[in-house]
Design a protein around this motif. Structure first.
Motif, short mmCIF file in Angstrom:
data_model
loop_
_atom_site.label_atom_id
_atom_site.label_comp_id
_atom_site.label_asym_id
_atom_site.label_seq_id
_atom_site.Cartn_x
_atom_site.Cartn_y
_atom_site.Cartn_z
N LEU A 71 0.83 -1.21 0.00
CA LEU A 71 0.00 0.00 0.00
C LEU A 71 0.86 1.25 0.00
O LEU A 71 0.59 2.22 -0.73
CB LEU A 71 -0.93 0.00 1.21
N ILE A 72 1.90 1.25 0.80
CA ILE A 72 2.79 2.42 0.86
C ILE A 72 3.48 2.63 -0.48
O ILE A 72 3.60 3.76 -0.97
CB ILE A 72 3.81 2.25 2.00
N LYS A 73 3.91 1.55 -1.13
CA LYS A 73 4.53 1.66 -2.45
C LYS A 73 3.57 2.24 -3.48
O LYS A 73 3.98 2.93 -4.42
CB LYS A 73 5.02 0.29 -2.91
N LEU A 74 2.28 1.97 -3.29
CA LEU A 74 1.26 2.48 -4.21
C LEU A 74 0.85 3.92 -3.89
O LEU A 74 0.00 4.49 -4.57
CB LEU A 74 0.02 1.58 -4.16
N GLY A 75 1.43 4.49 -2.84
CA GLY A 75 1.07 5.84 -2.43
C GLY A 75 -0.17 5.89 -1.56
O GLY A 75 -0.77 6.96 -1.38
N LEU A 76 -0.55 4.76 -0.99
CA LEU A 76 -1.76 4.67 -0.17
C LEU A 76 -1.40 4.62 1.32
O LEU A 76 -1.77 3.70 2.04
CB LEU A 76 -2.57 3.43 -0.57
#
Length: 288
Positions: A71-76
Motif C-alpha cells: 500500500l505504501i509503495k502504491l502511495g496509499l
C-alpha cells in the motif's frame, strides 16, 4: 417446522421494528438521498463479529505486513495507517446520538450460538461500481455450512430490529454511491438506511448480505491503476491462503465505525456462548 419458526420470529421482529420506526419517523431524515454529495458523517455504530485471535495471527503472519508495504509503495499511506478492529459486519446504522449504542444493546436480538465459518478468497470491491469511492480489499466468508446460514439469519433479524434506530441513511451509501446503485440497493437505502442487508419480503427471506472481513478501506479514487494493483494483491494472497482460514466466532460487538466502515472503538461485547455482556471501556459486566 424450523423454517416456520424462523419466519414467525422474523415477522415478530418486523412488527416490533415497524412500531418503533413509526414512533421515530420524525427522527429519520432521508433528505440526503439523491443529493450529489455524501451525507456528512457524524457517528456510525455497528454490530460486528470480532475476528478471533487465531485468524488475526494467520493474517499478521502471512498477509498484513506485506499488504502494508505494498500500500505504501502504491502511495496509499492513509490506507496503510487506517485504524481498524478486524471484524465481520452484521449491520451498521448512522445516528449522531451518543446513546445509540446503549439503545442498540437493548434492541439487539438474541445472538446465534458460536459460528463455525471459513474465511476464504481475497477480492477488491467498490461501494457501487463506477462511483469512484469508497472501495475495499476484502476476505470473504465461505457461503455454505451451518455457521454461514446462522450468520445470514441473524443479519435478517438484526437488521429488522436495529435499522429503526438510525437517524438517516449511512453516509457512505449516499451521494455518488447511491447514484450508481441498482434499484434493489436504492430501495434498501430508502427503507433501512443501508444496503447489503437481508430482508423479509412476502414471507420469504431476500438475501443481499455478503459477510466478509476488510483489510483495506479507501476513499482514494479507484482508477485503473488501483484496480489492477488490488487484483494483483488478491491473487497474491489467495495463493498464500488457498484453503482459507477456519475459525469460530464466539462473540458479537457493538462498535463505533468510521465513514468507510473501519471499526474505531468497541463499546459492548456479547458472548455467543452464554449471552453475557461486557462494557469494554470499564471491563465490567453490563445489563441488557
Amino acid at each position: 417446522m424450523i423454517k416456520r419458526a424462523l419466519h414467525l420470529a422474523i415477522f415478530g421482529l418486523f412488527a416490533t421494528a415497524g412500531a418503533t420506526q413509526a414512533a421515530q419517523a420524525a427522527a429519520i431524515d432521508n433528505s440526503a438521498i439523491g443529493q450529489p454529495e455524501f451525507r456528512a458523517h457524524k457517528a456510525t455504530y455497528g454490530v460486528v463479529y470480532r475476528l478471533p485471535a487465531d485468524v488475526n495471527a494467520v493474517l499478521d503472519a502471512k498477509v498484513n505486513g506485506v499488504l502494508k508495504e505494498d500500500l505504501i509503495k502504491l502511495g496509499l499511506k492513509t490506507e496503510a495507517d487506517t485504524p481498524n478492529l478486524p471484524h465481520v459486519t452484521v449491520v451498521h446504522i448512522h445516528n449522531a446520538d451518543p446513546q445509540t449504542p446503549a439503545r442498540k444493546l437493548k434492541a439487539l436480538p438474541k445472538p446465534p450460538a458460536p459460528l463455525r465459518v471459513t474465511l476464504k478468497t481475497f477480492y477488491p470491491t467498490e461501494a457501487a461500481k463506477g462511483a469512484g469511492h469508497p472501495w475495499w480489499l476484502d476476505l470473504g466468508v465461505v457461503k455454505s455450512g451451518q455457521g454461514f446460514e446462522d450468520m445470514m439469519r441473524y443479519n435478517t433479524v438484526a437488521t429488522a430490529a436495529l435499522a429503526p434506530l438510525r437517524d438517516g441513511p449511512l453516509p457512505r451509501v449516499t451521494g455518488p454511491v447511491y447514484a450508481k446503485m441498482g434499484d434493489a440497493g436504492k430501495e434498501l437505502v430508502k427503507t433501512l438506511g443501508v444496503s447489503g442487508v437481508n430482508v423479509m419480503q412476502d414471507g420469504k427471506e431476500v438475501r443481499a448480505h455478503n459477510p466478509h472481513t476488510t483489510l483495506v478501506y479507501s476513499m482514494t479514487p479507484y482508477d485503473a491503476r488501483l484496480q489492477d494493483a488490488m487484483k494483483a494483491e488478491s491473487d497474491k494472497f489467495n495463493a498464500v491462503l488457498p484453503d482459507g482460514i477456519e475459525t469460530t466466532f464466539k462473540d458479537v460487538s457493538i462498535v463505533e465505525i468510521g465513514f468507510a466502515g473501519n471499526v474505531v472503538r468497541e463499546i459492548y461485547r456479547v458472548s455467543l456462548e452464554d449471552g453475557s455482556v461486557l462494557d469494554v471501556a470499564s471491563g465490567k459486566p453490563a445489563a441488557r
